[in-house]
Structure formats: structure tokens, C-alpha cells
Design a protein around this motif. Structure first.
Motif, mmCIF file in Angstrom:
data_model
loop_
_atom_site.group_PDB
_atom_site.id
_atom_site.type_symbol
_atom_site.label_atom_id
_atom_site.label_comp_id
_atom_site.label_asym_id
_atom_site.label_seq_id
_atom_site.Cartn_x
_atom_site.Cartn_y
_atom_site.Cartn_z
ATOM 1 N N ALA A 8 0.828 -1.092 -0.107
ATOM 2 C CA ALA A 8 0.054 0.140 -0.120
ATOM 3 C C ALA A 8 0.923 1.283 0.086
ATOM 4 O O ALA A 8 1.819 1.405 0.828
ATOM 5 C CB ALA A 8 -0.925 -0.021 1.157
ATOM 6 N N VAL A 9 0.787 1.944 -0.926
ATOM 7 C CA VAL A 9 1.615 3.195 -1.120
ATOM 8 C C VAL A 9 0.969 4.398 -1.518
ATOM 9 O O VAL A 9 -0.252 4.290 -2.262
ATOM 10 C CB VAL A 9 2.642 2.909 -2.155
ATOM 11 C CG1 VAL A 9 3.566 1.653 -1.995
ATOM 12 C CG2 VAL A 9 2.052 2.754 -3.741
ATOM 13 N N PRO A 10 1.357 5.767 -1.017
ATOM 14 C CA PRO A 10 0.695 6.881 -1.571
ATOM 15 C C PRO A 10 1.368 7.386 -2.987
ATOM 16 O O PRO A 10 2.304 6.604 -3.245
ATOM 17 C CB PRO A 10 1.299 7.812 -0.418
ATOM 18 C CG PRO A 10 2.539 7.375 -0.094
ATOM 19 C CD PRO A 10 2.542 5.955 -0.180
ATOM 20 N N HIS A 11 0.917 8.661 -3.280
ATOM 21 C CA HIS A 11 1.291 8.722 -4.742
ATOM 22 C C HIS A 11 1.332 10.452 -4.812
ATOM 23 O O HIS A 11 1.254 11.002 -5.871
ATOM 24 C CB HIS A 11 0.619 8.477 -5.826
ATOM 25 C CG HIS A 11 -0.955 8.509 -5.739
ATOM 26 N ND1 HIS A 11 -1.888 7.591 -5.778
ATOM 27 C CD2 HIS A 11 -1.666 9.709 -5.545
ATOM 28 C CE1 HIS A 11 -3.100 8.015 -5.381
ATOM 29 N NE2 HIS A 11 -2.975 9.513 -5.258
ATOM 30 N N ARG A 36 12.768 2.219 0.849
ATOM 31 C CA ARG A 36 13.040 0.839 1.574
ATOM 32 C C ARG A 36 11.979 -0.101 0.719
ATOM 33 O O ARG A 36 12.147 -1.230 0.480
ATOM 34 C CB ARG A 36 12.537 0.815 3.029
ATOM 35 C CG ARG A 36 13.612 1.683 3.879
ATOM 36 C CD ARG A 36 13.501 1.205 5.221
ATOM 37 N NE ARG A 36 12.369 1.419 6.116
ATOM 38 C CZ ARG A 36 11.842 2.353 6.495
ATOM 39 N NH1 ARG A 36 12.550 3.584 6.478
ATOM 40 N NH2 ARG A 36 10.561 2.594 6.972
ATOM 41 N N ALA A 37 10.768 0.447 0.575
ATOM 42 C CA ALA A 37 9.894 -0.582 -0.055
ATOM 43 C C ALA A 37 10.074 -1.005 -1.427
ATOM 44 O O ALA A 37 9.954 -2.013 -1.776
ATOM 45 C CB ALA A 37 8.489 0.209 0.105
ATOM 46 N N SER A 262 3.866 -2.959 3.993
ATOM 47 C CA SER A 262 4.281 -3.963 2.914
ATOM 48 C C SER A 262 3.634 -5.265 3.452
ATOM 49 O O SER A 262 3.439 -5.585 4.514
ATOM 50 C CB SER A 262 5.644 -4.132 3.059
ATOM 51 O OG SER A 262 6.188 -4.619 4.241
ATOM 52 N N PHE A 263 3.439 -6.204 2.437
ATOM 53 C CA PHE A 263 2.746 -7.530 2.704
ATOM 54 C C PHE A 263 3.503 -8.474 1.883
ATOM 55 O O PHE A 263 3.310 -8.498 0.666
ATOM 56 C CB PHE A 263 1.202 -7.393 2.228
ATOM 57 C CG PHE A 263 0.491 -6.446 3.183
ATOM 58 C CD1 PHE A 263 -0.484 -6.738 4.051
ATOM 59 C CD2 PHE A 263 0.181 -5.230 2.195
ATOM 60 C CE1 PHE A 263 -1.299 -5.598 4.554
ATOM 61 C CE2 PHE A 263 -0.422 -4.126 2.963
ATOM 62 C CZ PHE A 263 -1.134 -4.535 3.978
ATOM 63 N N LYS A 264 4.255 -9.301 2.424
ATOM 64 C CA LYS A 264 5.062 -10.231 2.209
ATOM 65 C C LYS A 264 4.250 -11.745 2.136
ATOM 66 O O LYS A 264 4.106 -12.006 3.322
ATOM 67 C CB LYS A 264 6.507 -10.477 2.581
ATOM 68 C CG LYS A 264 7.546 -11.164 1.873
ATOM 69 C CD LYS A 264 8.789 -10.921 2.238
ATOM 70 C CE LYS A 264 9.741 -11.705 1.254
ATOM 71 N NZ LYS A 264 11.321 -11.542 1.819
ATOM 72 N N VAL A 265 4.099 -12.229 1.125
ATOM 73 C CA VAL A 265 3.539 -13.686 1.008
ATOM 74 C C VAL A 265 4.310 -14.825 1.622
ATOM 75 O O VAL A 265 5.383 -14.861 1.036
ATOM 76 C CB VAL A 265 2.921 -14.025 -0.382
ATOM 77 C CG1 VAL A 265 2.116 -15.435 -0.289
ATOM 78 C CG2 VAL A 265 1.756 -12.911 -0.832
#
Length: 460
Positions: A8-11, A36-37, A262-265
Motif C-alpha cells: 500500500a503506497v501513496p502517490h 525501503r519498500a 508492506s505485505f510479504k506472502v
């Protein structure tokens, strides 16, 4: 392979030095988190990058998937015309995604977007990612006016296509949180702004996608956000997956909320599939709302269901409550999962009774609102209905006599009229209410207007 991570990121274009011109330092925490992301995402070596942006082509009932071989864009609108972003599209992925969505009963594809330039919702994350890798192809999708469930299911389609094509893929939900965090924010302050951001970041950090899907429109609509629908899609992309979740940053110093998560599977986890639970809870909530409906709403619902199923208006009941035998203007509003599905109203009575006014206007809202597609029979059970019975309009001298929480308004200029009901989302001040009424009525900002105010007895 399949989806290996999502972000999930802003812009905000302000993050880019060519745009910010030093102002980006105000968002240093966000800048550091973005770096970092994107470094982490690049190290995952994605073959395909999927970005959902609220600023790409958007339809009420259709998910746009950008067609073609490639696209480019620049930041000229933000004062940096020489700053450009280019990307090659993953055409096979886009075509298979449209097919997968269709198989789920969801309309999606490349209608209306061939040759469209990249928007800043896509270009900002790509600008950061491309400092670490350019060895990927892009799939660019838009949000829609469809329900949380349909965004979630479309997200599941994205994950399924990645798996079927053997793509190692990363998903980015690009969107800013509330634009109403402080009095000097672009949209001014609304108390729902900080509430929305706090809840949204909490649900993301905890991986509580069920609460994210069921967030109250009374909170997110006044918050003036552009992230939530993309986050519903992100939840679907990560359906039935165990996740390593990390909140990277949150800032609201400019009056707009910018969050990175961040979401790492890690592995499959069927317990983290939410759509069935969402449907069960929504069905239960609808049943409770239906049981609590009063005579006004039941009459409107009867009219909507009859006109949709038969094409005819039902007769007004012979026996009416005394309060429905008088005459008044009436507005009927239809929504589904918080999204508009039809509105029609009369600010002065045009029928012989309030009951007749409700019946006529409810039918018009279902079939004749040109801003949305007509209501279908499949939607009837999911509709929420609001009936506003208006007082007689009162001519006032100017904005000082207005209070958006108490009064609705009619703005009139040279035969054009714009109407705003009391307590409409996004109208905290008289100026915002007048601006919205002008827009609804097609009245230029510099045109002289006459203003009426009225109160409303709301039934929901």
C-alpha cells in the motif's frame, strides 16, 4: 509463480525532487519508507508489476485494464514536464485478467483507455521502483464504483492470473488516505479524516481485511480519500495467504494522509479468505436494516422493486398514515455498499400527497438517474434507501444564513438550479455546499445566484 508481495503506497508527486523543489523534505519519513519498500520489491525480482490507481480510467460498473503494448506519462501538470515515466505492458496478463473477471461475472477490459498516458498514481511508485529495477512489465488497472466484494474478487482474479501464467508478480495499491486531516488541508478539515486514517492503518497493519471491507461509508466518504477501493483490491490479491506485514510509515503533515505498508506472502492459508464472511455479515446487516425501516422507506422500496421488476408504478396505498397525506418536496436516494445507485427529488411538491411523491421519485431514482446505470433486479436486496421530506424552501440573503449540517440549499441562476441536501458528505462549510450546488446545477462560479434553504426530515 504468483503474487509474492503487495504494497500500500501513496502517490504525492511532491515526493519527487523535480516536483518538490526541496519541499519533499517535509515528507522525509515517507521518502525513506518509499525507498525501503521499492528496494525490497526490486529484490523480489518481479516479472510483472500490477498497479491499481484511482486516477486512471474509472467507470461505475467496470474495471479498466490498460490496453496496448506500452504507455508513458510526464509530470507537466505538477510543474516538471521533463520528468517522464515509460513502461511496457504485460499484454497477455491484461487479456487473461479480463477473461478471469468475466468468468466471475465482473465486467473488465480495455474500453476507453487505448493510448491513455500514465497517471501520477502509477508514475510516482514506478519512479521509485525504476531506480532499483526496470526489468518488469506493467499491468495498470483502475478502481470502479462497484462494491467492496467485487473489488476483492477482482483482486483474486489478479492473483489467479499471475499463478496461471507463472508470473512472479508484485502488486501496488496506489492511493492517498484522507485529504481532510487539518484546517489547511486541500479539502479543509473533517473529523472523519483522522478517524479514517487511524482505522485504515490499523486494519492494514493487523491484516484485518474484513474490517477494511466493511468500513462505514459515513467515515470514508467525508474523509475524501482515494485509497480504499485499491486496498479492497489488495485484500483480494492476498486472499488465502499468510502474510508478513510491516507498517513502513505514516505521515499527515501536509493535511493529507500518506501511509506505506508492506505485505510479504509467506504461504497459503485458507483461513485468510474473507469474502464469504463479508457476505454473511453484510446479509445479516441488511436484514436488520430492513426490519427497522419505517413507512416512508418501505413505500420507496416497494416503488423501486415494482418499477424494476414490472416497469410499472405501483398504486399508492389507499390507507396512509396521516403525516403522508400532506404535500411536500421529497428526495429519494439509493445506494449499494455506499456507492450511489440513483437519486431523484423534487424540492417543491408535484404530486397530490407525500406518499405519491415518494412513489414517483423512488421509481425515477431507480430508472432515470442519468449519472448511473438503472438499478437491476439482482441489486434489489442490496439497496439502501433514504427518503428526505423537505420543508418549504426559504429565500436567504447569502452564505451567512447557511449551515450545511442543518439546512439543504437550492442555488439558482438564470433558470439553472442545483440542490444539496443537509449533511451531505464533503460539505462541512457553507462555501463547500454552495460550490457543490453550483456544480450540480451547471452554474458558473462567477454567476450571481439566489439561494434558498430548507430543512429535511430524513428516513433511512
Amino acid at each position: 509463480m504468483s503474487i509474492v508481495a503487495a504494497y500500500a503506497v501513496p502517490h504525492p508527486p511532491l515526493l519527487l525532487p523535480e516536483v518538490g523543489q526541496g519541499e519533499e523534505r517535509k515528507l522525509q519519513l515517507t521518502l525513506n519508507a518509499y525507498e525501503r519498500a521499492m528496494k525490497e520489491a526490486a529484490e523480489l525480482a518481479p516479472e510483472t508489476v500490477i498497479v491499481v490507481s484511482p486516477h486512471t480510467v474509472m467507470y461505475a460498473d467496470y474495471f479498466h485494464i490498460a490496453p496496448g503494448e506500452m504507455a508513458s506519462g510526464d509530470f507537466a501538470a505538477f510543474g516538471a514536464p521533463d520528468l517522464r515515466v515509460m513502461a511496457d505492458y504485460d499484454e497477455p496478463f491484461a487479456k487473461e485478467l479480463a477473461k478471469a473477471a468475466s468468468a466471475e461475472g465482473i465486467a473488465a477490459g480495455g474500453v476507453g483507455g487505448r493510448g491513455a498516458a500514465l497517471d501520477h498514481g502509477v508514475m510516482v511508485p514506478l519512479s521509485f521502483l525504476e531506480t532499483h529495477t526496470t526489468d518488469f512489465r506493467l499491468v495498470r488497472v483502475g478502481i470502479s464504483g462497484l462494491s467492496p466484494k467485487e473489488h476483492y474478487v477482482f483482486g483474486r482474479c489478479i492473483a489467479r492470473v499471475a499463478e496461471e501464467l507463472g508470473r512472479r508478480a508484485v502488486f501496488f495499491a496506489s492511493g492517498d488516505l484522507s485529504h481532510r486531516l487539518t484546517p489547511d488541508a486541500p479539502r479543509g478539515f473533517a473529523p472523519e479524516g483522522p478517524r479514517f486514517d487511524k482505522a485504515c492503518m490499523k486494519y492494514l497493519e493487523e491484516g484485518d481485511f474484513l474490517k477494511l471491507l466493511r468500513m462505514d461509508p459515513a467515515i470514508y466518504q467525508p474523509a475524501a480519500e482515494c485509497a480504499l477501493r485499491g486496498l479492497w483490491m489488495l485484500a483480494g490479491v492476498l486472499d488465502a495467504r499468510a502474510l508478513k506485514i510491516k507498517k513502513l510509515s505514516y505521515q499527515g503533515t501536509t493535511g493529507i494522509g500518506y501511509g506505506l505498508v508492506s505485505f510479504k506472502v509467506m504461504r497459503e492459508d485458507p483461513r485468510r479468505s474473507f469474502v464469504e464472511r463479508y457476505e454473511m455479515l453484510e446479509r445479516r446487516a441488511r436484514e436488520e436494516r430492513r426490519a427497522a425501516e419505517d413507512d416512508y422507506v418501505r413505500l420507496a422500496r416497494r416503488a423501486v422493486e415494482t418499477i424494476v421488476r414490472t416497469g410499472k408504478l405501483p398504486p399508492v396505498p389507499a390507507e396512509l398514515p396521516e403525516e403522508m397525506t400532506g404535500r411536500a418536496g421529497v428526495y429519494v436516494t439509493l445506494t449499494r455498499d455506499g456507492a450511489p445507485r440513483g437519486t431523484y427529488g423534487t424540492f417543491e411538491p408535484s404530486a397530490k400527497s407525500i406518499a405519491d411523491e415518494i412513489t414517483r421519485n423512488a421509481a425515477h431514482a431507480a430508472r432515470n438517474d442519468t449519472h448511473v446505470a438503472p438499478v437491476t433486479e439482482e441489486e434489489l436486496d442490496a439497496l439502501d434507501i433514504t427518503v428526505d421530506v423537505l420543508s418549504e424552501p426559504e429565500l436567504v440573503d447569502g452564505a451567512d444564513a447557511l449551515d450545511p449540517k442543518t439546512y439543504g440549499i437550492i442555488a439558482e441562476s438564470r433558470g439553472r438550479k442545483g440542490v444539496m441536501l443537509p449533511a451531505a458528505p464533503g460539505t462541512e462549510t457553507a462555501e463547500e455546499q454552495l460550490r457543490a450546488a453550483r456544480k450540480k446545477g451547471g452554474i458558473p462560479e462567477d454567476a450571481e445566484i439566489r439561494i434558498w434553504r430548507f430543512t429535511s426530515e430524513r428516513h433511512a
